[in-house]
Scaffold this active site. Structure first.
Site, PDB file in Angstrom:
ATOM      1  N   ASP A 215      -8.938  22.634   8.870  1.00 42.17           N
ATOM      2  CA  ASP A 215      -9.415  23.846   8.049  1.00 42.17           C
ATOM      3  C   ASP A 215     -10.357  24.785   8.967  1.00 42.17           C
ATOM      4  OD1 ASP A 215     -10.194  24.907   5.237  1.00 42.17           O
ATOM      5  OD2 ASP A 215     -12.103  24.527   6.075  1.00 42.17           O
ATOM      6  N   GLU A 264      -2.444   8.163  20.470  1.00 43.14           N
ATOM      7  CA  GLU A 264      -2.502   6.607  20.476  1.00 43.14           C
ATOM      8  C   GLU A 264      -1.715   6.077  19.578  1.00 43.14           C
ATOM      9  OE1 GLU A 264      -6.717   5.647  19.964  1.00 43.14           O
ATOM     10  OE2 GLU A 264      -7.403   7.004  21.585  1.00 43.14           O
TER      11      GLU A 264
HETATM   12  C1  GLC Z   1     -10.280  27.680   4.298  1.00 45.53           C
HETATM   13  C2  GLC Z   1      -9.587  27.017   3.070  1.00 45.53           C
HETATM   14  C3  GLC Z   1     -10.371  27.694   1.857  1.00 45.53           C
HETATM   15  C4  GLC Z   1     -11.759  27.282   2.046  1.00 45.53           C
HETATM   16  C5  GLC Z   1     -12.463  27.622   3.509  1.00 45.53           C
HETATM   17  C6  GLC Z   1     -13.808  27.176   3.827  1.00 45.53           C
HETATM   18  O1  GLC Z   1      -9.818  28.846   4.656  1.00 45.53           O
HETATM   19  O2  GLC Z   1      -8.518  27.279   3.148  1.00 45.53           O
HETATM   20  O3  GLC Z   1      -9.941  27.072   0.789  1.00 45.53           O
HETATM   21  O4  GLC Z   1     -12.633  27.908   1.175  1.00 45.53           O
HETATM   22  O5  GLC Z   1     -11.734  27.244   4.414  1.00 45.53           O
HETATM   23  O6  GLC Z   1     -13.766  25.618   4.011  1.00 45.53           O
END
Ligand code: GLC
Length: 560
Positions: A215, A264
Site C-alpha cells: 500500500d 529466502e
Molecule cells: C491506498 C489504498 C486506499 C487507502 C490508502 C491509505 O491508496 O488503496 O484504499 O485508503 O492507501 O492506506
C-alpha cells in the site's frame, strides 16, 4: 489441480514465474461473503466462495486488509499486522482459507500497509501515553506546533483525504497523518519500524502467503529536516527522488531488504507496489531487486478511446521491459468508480486526468446518481469490450470483485450509511469510495442477495438482483459467462510477453497479435468493423456477418 500444477506459461512456459501473466482477483473481504451473518464479510465467507473463484479461473486472490481495525479507512488502518480482525475470523480461519485456495490452484496475496498504522496500534497508544520526547513517539512523526502555545499545526500540509495532515494530541504535540486522522504515519528512519515489518512479511510468508500488495509504496521514507517547507513550497519541488515526502530514492533501501527476505522462500514471495509516481520512475519499484512488480493505473484514468488505450499499452510494455518485470493492467479496484459506470458517463478528456480517477464520476455520485444521466447499457458494453482487450494483453491482469458480474457503482447510499473518510473529511464534497464496496450479490432471491443473512454493512440496491451471480451463471450471454470463457481461453493460449500491432485502417479500431497468433480486435467506434478471415472464439457482444460491432472486442484463436 494444485498450485504447483497450475504454473502459467510464458515465453518459456516451464520457466516463467507464476505471477508474470497471472489473473489476480481482488477480494475486499468485508464485502465479499458473510458466513457468520453479522453483516460484515469474513474469511470463512471467502472459503464458502472458493468454487466461484475456481470456476472463474483466476490464478491468485489479492486480499485487501483483514487485520484488526477500527475501520476508519476500510481496514487500511491496521491495529495489529499479524492477526485477523475477530469480526472476520481467526488465524486458524486464515490458514483454512489459504488451504482452500491452494487446493484449487489459487495463490494468495495479502495487503501490507506500511506508511501508517491505526491510531489503535499498540505503538501509537504507547506513544500517546509516554508523552513528548519519549522513545515511543520516535516511531511516529511528532512535532511541536507553531504560533502561541503551539496551537497551529507545524505546516499547512493537507492530507490525501482532505483537511490538515497534522493532528494535535492532548499534551499539545502534533503528529503527521498523510491519510485519515486515525492513520498516523510511521517514522521509517526508525530501526524498530523496519525490523517489525520484516517480521510481518516472514509471519505471513511462513503461513503460506504467496505474495504481497504494498500500500502507498511510494510514501514511506521522508526528509523532515527543519525548517519544513510550506505546502506552496512543496508544490514547486520536482519528483526526482529527493522530494521530502513522495517517491524518494531511499525508499528502495527498504524494498531491497524485503526482496532479500522474499527470496529466502521457494518459490520466492512476490510483491506488487501501489506507487502513484511519474511513469518513468515506476521501473524502480518493479525491478527484480525491489518489489518486482508495480501497478500501472493509466487505464483507470483513461477514457474508452482507441488512441489512449494504444498509447498506454505501448508505453507500459516498454516500461515493464525496462524494469525486467511484466506489466499490470487494472480497470477497477476498491478506490475508484467501477469501470462499467465510468464508461457510461461523459468522457473525461485528457485535462482532468490524474489520481483523480478516484474523482471520475464524483459529480454523478454527488447528484445521487442522476446527473449526468448514466448510460448503463452502453457503459457495460464498453466495460466488457475493455476487459476483453485487457485480458488479451501480455502481463498480469488485476480484477476487482464484482466486475465479473458487470456491476455498476452504487450511487444510492444515504449519507448516514457512508463509511469512507473521504466523505467526512471533505464535508461531503467528495462522496468517496463506498459505491464500489457494496456487498456482492450472489443469489437474486436470498436475503442480502446471498451475501449473508445479516443486514449488509453497506446497503445493496434492488437492481443488484438482476446482476446476481446465480442468475448470470445460467446465461451464456452474461458478463460472468464472458469472464469465465475469456479466462479459460487465456490460460490455454498464454504465450510470450509481447504483442504486435496490426494496421486496421481505422483510428478507432485496435488490433494486436500475440506471438502464437492469438489476435485481439477492439472496435472503440460506432461503425461495425469487417473482420476478414479468422475464427472468432469469444466476443464481448453478439456478433454476426464477420463484423465486429460498435464498442466490442473479439478474440481470434491462435494458429493451430
Ligand atoms: C491506498 C489504498 C486506499 C487507502 C490508502 C491509505 O491508496 O488503496 O484504499 O485508503 O492507501 O492506506
Amino acid at each position: 489441480m494444485t498450485v504447483q500444477e497450475r504454473q502459467r506459461p510464458s515465453a518459456d512456459p516451464e520457466a516463467a514465474p507464476w505471477w508474470r501473466q497471472a489473473v489476480v482477483y481482488q477480494v475486499y473481504p468485508r464485502s465479499f461473503a458473510d458466513a457468520d451473518g453479522d453483516g460484515l464479510g469474513d474469511l470463512p465467507g471467502v472459503v464458502s466462495r472458493v468454487d466461484h473463484l475456481a470456476e472463474l479461473g483466476v490464478d491468485a486472490v489479492w486480499l485487501s486488509p483483514f487485520y484488526p481495525s477500527a475501520l476508519a479507512d476500510g481496514g487500511y488502518d491496521v491495529a495489529d499486522y499479524r492477526n485477523v480482525d475477530p469480526r472476520l475470523g481467526t488465524l486458524d480461519d486464515f490458514d483454512s482459507m489459504v488451504e482452500a485456495l491452494h487446493s484449487h490452484g489459487i495463490r494468495i496475496v495479502v495487503d501490507i500497509v506500511p506508511n501508517h498504522t491505526s491510531d489503535l496500534h499498540a505503538w501509537f497508544q504507547d506513544a500517546l501515553a509516554a508523552g513528548r520526547g519519549s522513545a515511543a513517539r520516535e516511531r511516529y512523526i511528532f512535532r511541536e506546533g507553531k504560533g502561541a502555545d503551539g496551537a497551529e499545526p507545524p505546516t499547512d500540509w493537507l492530507s490525501v483525504f482532505g483537511g490538515s495532515a497534522w493532528e494535535r494530541v492532548p499534551d499539545g504535540q502534533w503528529y503527521l497523518h498523510n491519510f485519515a486522522v486515525e492513520q498516523p504515519d510511521l517514522n521509517w528512519d526508525h530501526p524498530e519500524v523496519r525490523a517489525d515489518f520484516v517480521r510481518t512479511l516472514r509471519f505471513w510468508s511462513d503461513r503460506g502467503v504467496d505474495g504481497f500488495r504494498i500500500d502507498v509504496a511510494h510514501m514511506l521514507t521522508k526528509d523532515l529536516t527543519e525548517p519544513l517547507p510550506s505546502r506552496a513550497e512543496l508544490a514547486e519541488l520536482p519528483f526526482d527522488g529527493q522530494h521530502p515526502l513522495i517517491d524518494r530514492d531511499d525508499v528502495h533501501e527498504i524494498y531491497a531488504e524485503w526482496r532479500r527476505v522474499f527470496n529466502e522462500y521457494d518459490p520466492p514471495r512476490t510483491a506488487v507496489a501501489e506507487a502513484w509516481v511519474d511513469p518513468k520512475r515506476v521501473p524502480l519499484y518493479a525491478h527484480p531487486d525491489s518489489l518486482g512488480q508495480a501497478f500501472n493505473f493509466d487505464l483507470l484514468q483513461a477514457d474508452f478511446d482507441a488512441g489512449e488505450f494504444r498509447e498506454i499499452v505501448s508505453d507500459n510494455l516498454a516500461l515493464a521491459a525496462a524494469s525486467g518485470s511484466s506489466s499490470t493492467w487494472v480497470l477497477s479496484n476498491h478506490d475508484v468508480v467501477r469501470h462499467a459506470t465510468r464508461y457510461g458517463l461523459p468522457k473525461l478528456g485528457a485535462a482532468q486526468r490524474g489520481r483523480g480517477a478516484v474523482k471520475q464520476g464524483s459529480a454523478w455520485l454527488l447528484s445521487g446518481g442522476t446527473e449526468p444521466e448514466l448510460d448503463r447499457v452502453g457503459g457495460l458494453r464498453r466495460a466488457r469490450a475493455a476487459t476483453l482487450f485487457v485480458l488479451g494483453l501480455p502481463g498480469s491482469a488485476y480484477l476487482y470483485q464484482g466486475e465479473e458480474l458487470g456491476l455498476h457503482e452504487v450511487a444510492e447510499i444515504p449519507a448516514a450509511e457512508r463509511q469512507d473518510p473521504t466523505f467526512f473529511r471533505s464535508q461531503g464534497e467528495e462522496i468517496g469510495r463506498d459505491g464500489c464496496r457494496v456487498p456482492l450479490p450472489w443469489s437474486a432471491d436470498l436475503p442480502g442477495f446471498g451475501f449473508g443473512v445479516g443486514t449488509p454493512h453497506l446497503p445493496q440496491p434492488a437492481w443488484f438482483a438482476a446482476s446476481a451471480a446465480d442468475v448470470q451463471a445460467k446465461d451464456p450471454a452474461s458478463t460472468l459467462s464472458l469472464y469465465r470463457r475469456a479466462l479459460e481461453l487465456r490460460h490455454q493460449w498464454q504465450t510470450g510477453e509481447t504483442l504486435e500491432w496490426l494496421d486496421t485502417g481505422r483510428a478507432d479500431v485496435l488490433r494486436f497479435r500475440r506471438p502464437n497468433g492469438w489476435e485481439i480486435v477492439t472496435n472503440f467506434g460506432a461503425e461495425p468493423f469487417p473482420l476478414g478471415d479468422g475464427k472468432i472464439a469469444v466476443s464481448s457482444s453478439d456478433i454476426s456477418d464477420g463484423l465486429v460491432p460498435a464498442e466490442s472486442t473479439v478474440w481470434l484463436a491462435p494458429i493451430a
